[in-house]
Design a protein around this motif. Structure first.
Motif, PDB file in Angstrom:
ATOM      1  N   VAL A 136       0.840  -1.197   0.000  1.00  0.00           N
ATOM      2  CA  VAL A 136       0.000   0.000   0.000  1.00  0.00           C
ATOM      3  C   VAL A 136       0.873   1.245   0.000  1.00  0.00           C
ATOM      4  CG1 VAL A 136      -1.971  -1.092   1.163  1.00  0.00           C
ATOM      5  CG2 VAL A 136      -0.135  -0.066   2.519  1.00  0.00           C
ATOM      6  N   GLU A 137       0.240   2.378  -0.321  1.00  0.00           N
ATOM      7  CA  GLU A 137       0.904   3.680  -0.291  1.00  0.00           C
ATOM      8  C   GLU A 137       0.025   4.662   0.471  1.00  0.00           C
ATOM      9  OE1 GLU A 137       3.857   4.460  -1.161  1.00  0.00           O
ATOM     10  OE2 GLU A 137       4.412   2.601  -2.193  1.00  0.00           O
ATOM     11  N   ASP A 138       0.630   5.767   0.897  1.00  0.00           N
ATOM     12  CA  ASP A 138      -0.138   6.811   1.586  1.00  0.00           C
ATOM     13  C   ASP A 138      -1.307   7.275   0.719  1.00  0.00           C
ATOM     14  OD1 ASP A 138       1.252   6.919   3.948  1.00  0.00           O
ATOM     15  OD2 ASP A 138       2.658   8.451   3.272  1.00  0.00           O
ATOM     16  N   GLY A 139      -2.461   7.457   1.366  1.00  0.00           N
ATOM     17  CA  GLY A 139      -3.648   7.926   0.666  1.00  0.00           C
ATOM     18  C   GLY A 139      -4.490   6.824   0.055  1.00  0.00           C
ATOM     19  N   GLN A 140      -3.992   5.594   0.060  1.00  0.00           N
ATOM     20  CA  GLN A 140      -4.734   4.479  -0.544  1.00  0.00           C
ATOM     21  C   GLN A 140      -5.849   4.025   0.391  1.00  0.00           C
ATOM     22  OE1 GLN A 140      -2.250   1.336  -2.037  1.00  0.00           O
ATOM     23  NE2 GLN A 140      -3.876  -0.194  -1.913  1.00  0.00           N
ATOM     24  N   ALA A 141      -7.040   3.835  -0.168  1.00  0.00           N
ATOM     25  CA  ALA A 141      -8.179   3.335   0.614  1.00  0.00           C
ATOM     26  C   ALA A 141      -8.062   1.824   0.771  1.00  0.00           C
ATOM     27  CB  ALA A 141      -9.492   3.696  -0.072  1.00  0.00           C
ATOM     28  N   VAL A 142      -8.315   1.344   1.976  1.00  0.00           N
ATOM     29  CA  VAL A 142      -8.250  -0.090   2.260  1.00  0.00           C
ATOM     30  C   VAL A 142      -9.483  -0.484   3.068  1.00  0.00           C
ATOM     31  CG1 VAL A 142      -5.724  -0.192   2.219  1.00  0.00           C
ATOM     32  CG2 VAL A 142      -6.900   0.301   4.369  1.00  0.00           C
ATOM     33  N   SER A 143      -9.793  -1.765   3.027  1.00  0.00           N
ATOM     34  CA  SER A 143     -10.909  -2.294   3.814  1.00  0.00           C
ATOM     35  C   SER A 143     -10.364  -3.234   4.883  1.00  0.00           C
ATOM     36  CB  SER A 143     -11.907  -3.016   2.910  1.00  0.00           C
ATOM     37  OG  SER A 143     -11.254  -4.039   2.165  1.00  0.00           O
ATOM     38  N   THR A 144     -11.227  -3.588   5.807  1.00  0.00           N
ATOM     39  CA  THR A 144     -10.817  -4.480   6.888  1.00  0.00           C
ATOM     40  C   THR A 144     -10.278  -5.793   6.314  1.00  0.00           C
ATOM     41  OG1 THR A 144     -12.506  -3.532   8.327  1.00  0.00           O
ATOM     42  CG2 THR A 144     -11.606  -5.675   8.964  1.00  0.00           C
ATOM     43  N   GLY A 145      -9.089  -6.194   6.768  1.00  0.00           N
ATOM     44  CA  GLY A 145      -8.484  -7.441   6.310  1.00  0.00           C
ATOM     45  C   GLY A 145      -7.534  -7.296   5.142  1.00  0.00           C
ATOM     46  N   THR A 146      -7.458  -6.105   4.542  1.00  0.00           N
ATOM     47  CA  THR A 146      -6.530  -5.893   3.425  1.00  0.00           C
ATOM     48  C   THR A 146      -5.083  -6.051   3.897  1.00  0.00           C
ATOM     49  OG1 THR A 146      -8.035  -4.348   2.336  1.00  0.00           O
ATOM     50  CG2 THR A 146      -5.726  -4.249   1.692  1.00  0.00           C
ATOM     51  N   GLU A 147      -4.287  -6.852   3.164  1.00  0.00           N
ATOM     52  CA  GLU A 147      -2.883  -7.015   3.521  1.00  0.00           C
ATOM     53  C   GLU A 147      -2.127  -5.722   3.223  1.00  0.00           C
ATOM     54  OE1 GLU A 147       0.406 -10.517   3.244  1.00  0.00           O
ATOM     55  OE2 GLU A 147      -0.395  -9.820   1.317  1.00  0.00           O
ATOM     56  N   LEU A 148      -1.421  -5.220   4.225  1.00  0.00           N
ATOM     57  CA  LEU A 148      -0.696  -3.964   4.099  1.00  0.00           C
ATOM     58  C   LEU A 148       0.785  -4.191   3.785  1.00  0.00           C
ATOM     59  CD1 LEU A 148      -2.242  -2.186   7.216  1.00  0.00           C
ATOM     60  CD2 LEU A 148      -3.086  -2.197   4.855  1.00  0.00           C
ATOM     61  N   LEU A 149       1.406  -5.112   4.495  1.00  0.00           N
ATOM     62  CA  LEU A 149       2.801  -5.445   4.242  1.00  0.00           C
ATOM     63  C   LEU A 149       3.081  -6.834   4.791  1.00  0.00           C
ATOM     64  CD1 LEU A 149       4.495  -5.092   7.165  1.00  0.00           C
ATOM     65  CD2 LEU A 149       4.130  -2.687   6.635  1.00  0.00           C
ATOM     66  N   ARG A 150       4.213  -7.390   4.363  1.00  0.00           N
ATOM     67  CA  ARG A 150       4.582  -8.746   4.778  1.00  0.00           C
ATOM     68  C   ARG A 150       6.035  -8.738   5.251  1.00  0.00           C
ATOM     69  NH1 ARG A 150       2.717 -13.807   3.862  1.00  0.00           N
ATOM     70  NH2 ARG A 150       1.048 -13.017   2.532  1.00  0.00           N
ATOM     71  N   LEU A 151       6.263  -9.449   6.364  1.00  0.00           N
ATOM     72  CA  LEU A 151       7.610  -9.607   6.900  1.00  0.00           C
ATOM     73  C   LEU A 151       8.235 -10.899   6.379  1.00  0.00           C
ATOM     74  CD1 LEU A 151       6.989  -8.630  10.631  1.00  0.00           C
ATOM     75  CD2 LEU A 151       7.942  -7.180   8.840  1.00  0.00           C
ATOM     76  N   ASP A 152       9.556 -10.952   6.390  1.00  0.00           N
ATOM     77  CA  ASP A 152      10.284 -12.173   6.044  1.00  0.00           C
ATOM     78  C   ASP A 152       9.999 -13.216   7.128  1.00  0.00           C
ATOM     79  OD1 ASP A 152      12.017 -14.166   5.414  1.00  0.00           O
ATOM     80  OD2 ASP A 152      13.813 -12.927   5.357  1.00  0.00           O
ATOM     81  N   THR A 153       9.430 -14.378   6.736  1.00  0.00           N
ATOM     82  CA  THR A 153       9.001 -15.384   7.715  1.00  0.00           C
ATOM     83  C   THR A 153       9.783 -16.696   7.589  1.00  0.00           C
ATOM     84  OG1 THR A 153       7.236 -16.077   6.203  1.00  0.00           O
ATOM     85  CG2 THR A 153       6.662 -14.431   7.879  1.00  0.00           C
ATOM     86  N   VAL A 154      10.953 -16.657   6.972  1.00  0.00           N
ATOM     87  CA  VAL A 154      11.738 -17.893   6.825  1.00  0.00           C
ATOM     88  C   VAL A 154      12.084 -18.478   8.189  1.00  0.00           C
ATOM     89  CG1 VAL A 154      13.923 -18.858   6.038  1.00  0.00           C
ATOM     90  CG2 VAL A 154      12.672 -17.250   4.580  1.00  0.00           C
TER      91      VAL A 154
END
Length: 369
Positions: free
Chosen positions: A85-103
């Protein structure tokens, strides 16, 4: 020939005098004509100072805030793998915003699964041993102490299985938490992270501002707090949209005054379906606090402001008179006049940039004022 020279000089002097007098007369005539042009009345539009009804309002200034401002942060340390996502972007509940490295988290999950299998194997062995000791005890082939020891090992193995499953649940939960999702419907704001950045637990990464409704937060003095009641209608305006008004109601009143300001914090809820109101905007709120009253007013277009002072041009005997006035509140397109001019006086409402004090005026349509 000698006798004719004085006559020539005389004629030349006469001609020069005539030329000089003609030049002077022409200049005087031109100056008179220019003066007549200069005093030609300026056509303007005028309006009378008149009484109008002013709502008894409490005018307040405040700041727009989202109904909900959800701070997005990670529950554990990790490296940002993807930002969606970027600043100003509309999102709804549950929308993935970012992901961390999970190895590493995936490895922890695999270890937890192995621990479950090992603990389950130990439990199976302990259960078998217990059953054997139980049968032997029934035949009086082993002591009660041996049976109780086998039972304790079985119970310990059951606990280890439960702990292994708990560790697996924690590892799976951390993997799920590696995908940060929006908890509310809203708009992304204050994004501070980049791909590859290592973040710490609890560090604010961005916010999700829920702005389909907003609060306008104001502070009200003690003497005015009696006019603020839950559900009271309030009109809100912001500089970004000077021609628009937004309807709101008082939704929250802090029952305790600020320790330093001695003012009460009040939140006005405003519908914001079009998302015109943004968090952080300054807003003006008008709270109707009583009956209307009659006040003198002039059109807003008649007002001039110079060095913090307010003036109007009053038409007096067909001439413009620059007049200092004291103004009050804005009432629609009218401006309240507290002092400086009286009812019925005519004020100029256009061509203000072309008028000087003392200029001749003629009202639109040819009527001199």
């Amino acid at each position: 020939m000698i006798k004719k020279k004085p006559r020539v000089r005389t004629l030349m002097l006469i001609l020069m005098l005539i030329l000089f007098i003609g030049t002077v007369v022409w200049r005087v005539y031109s100056a008179q004509q220019q003066a007549e042009l200069d005093i030609q009345p300026l056509a303007v539009t005028m309006a009378a100072v008149s009484w109008t009804q002013k709502p008894n309002t409490l005018n307040l200034t405040g700041t727009v805030e989202g109904i909900t401002s959800a701070i997005i942060s990670s529950r554990f340390a990790g490296k940002i793998e993807e930002i969606r996502v970027e600043d100003g972007q509309a999102v709804s509940t549950g929308t993935e915003l970012l992901r961390l490295d999970t190895v590493e988290l995936a490895n922890a999950e695999r270890i937890a699964q192995n621990n479950i299998r090992q603990a389950q194997a130990n439990l199976n062995t302990a259960q078998t041993d217990y059953q054997r000791y139980y049968n032997l005890y029934a035949q009086q082939a082993v002591t009660k102490q041996q049976l109780e020891s086998a039972q304790a090992k079985m119970i310990t193995s059951q606990v280890e299985v439960d702990n292994a499953y708990a560790n697996l649940n924690n590892a799976q939960k951390q993997i799920d938490d590696g995908s940060l999702r929006s908890p509310v419907n809203g708009v992304i704001a204050n994004k501070t992270v980049t791909v590859g950045q290592v973040v710490s637990p609890g560090t604010a990464l961005m916010t999700v501002e829920q702005i389909d409704q907003v609060y306008v937060v104001v502070n009200i003095e003690q003497k005015d707090i009696v006019t603020a009641k839950l559900g009271t209608a309030v009109t809100v305006k912001v500089d970004a949209y000077p021609e628009e008004s937004f309807a709101g109601i008082i939704a929250v009143i802090n029952p305790v005054a600020g320790s330093e300001s001695r003012m009460f914090r009040v939140k006005i809820k405003v519908d914001n379906a079009g998302q015109l109101l943004k968090s952080g905007m300054f807003a003006q709120a008008a709270l109707i606090s009583g009956q209307t009253k009659s006040v003198l007013a002039v059109p807003r277009a008649a007002m001039m402001t110079q060095k913090g002072l307010h003036y109007v041009y009053v038409a007096e005997n067909g001439q413009a008179k620059k007049t200092l006035v004291e103004i009050g509140d804005l009432i629609g397109d009218l401006l309240e006049i507290k002092a400086g001019i009286e009812e019925g006086r005519a004020v100029v409402i256009d061509n203000l940039d072309k008028i000087k004090d003392g200029d001749a005026l003629v009202g639109e349509g040819g009527d001199s004022r």
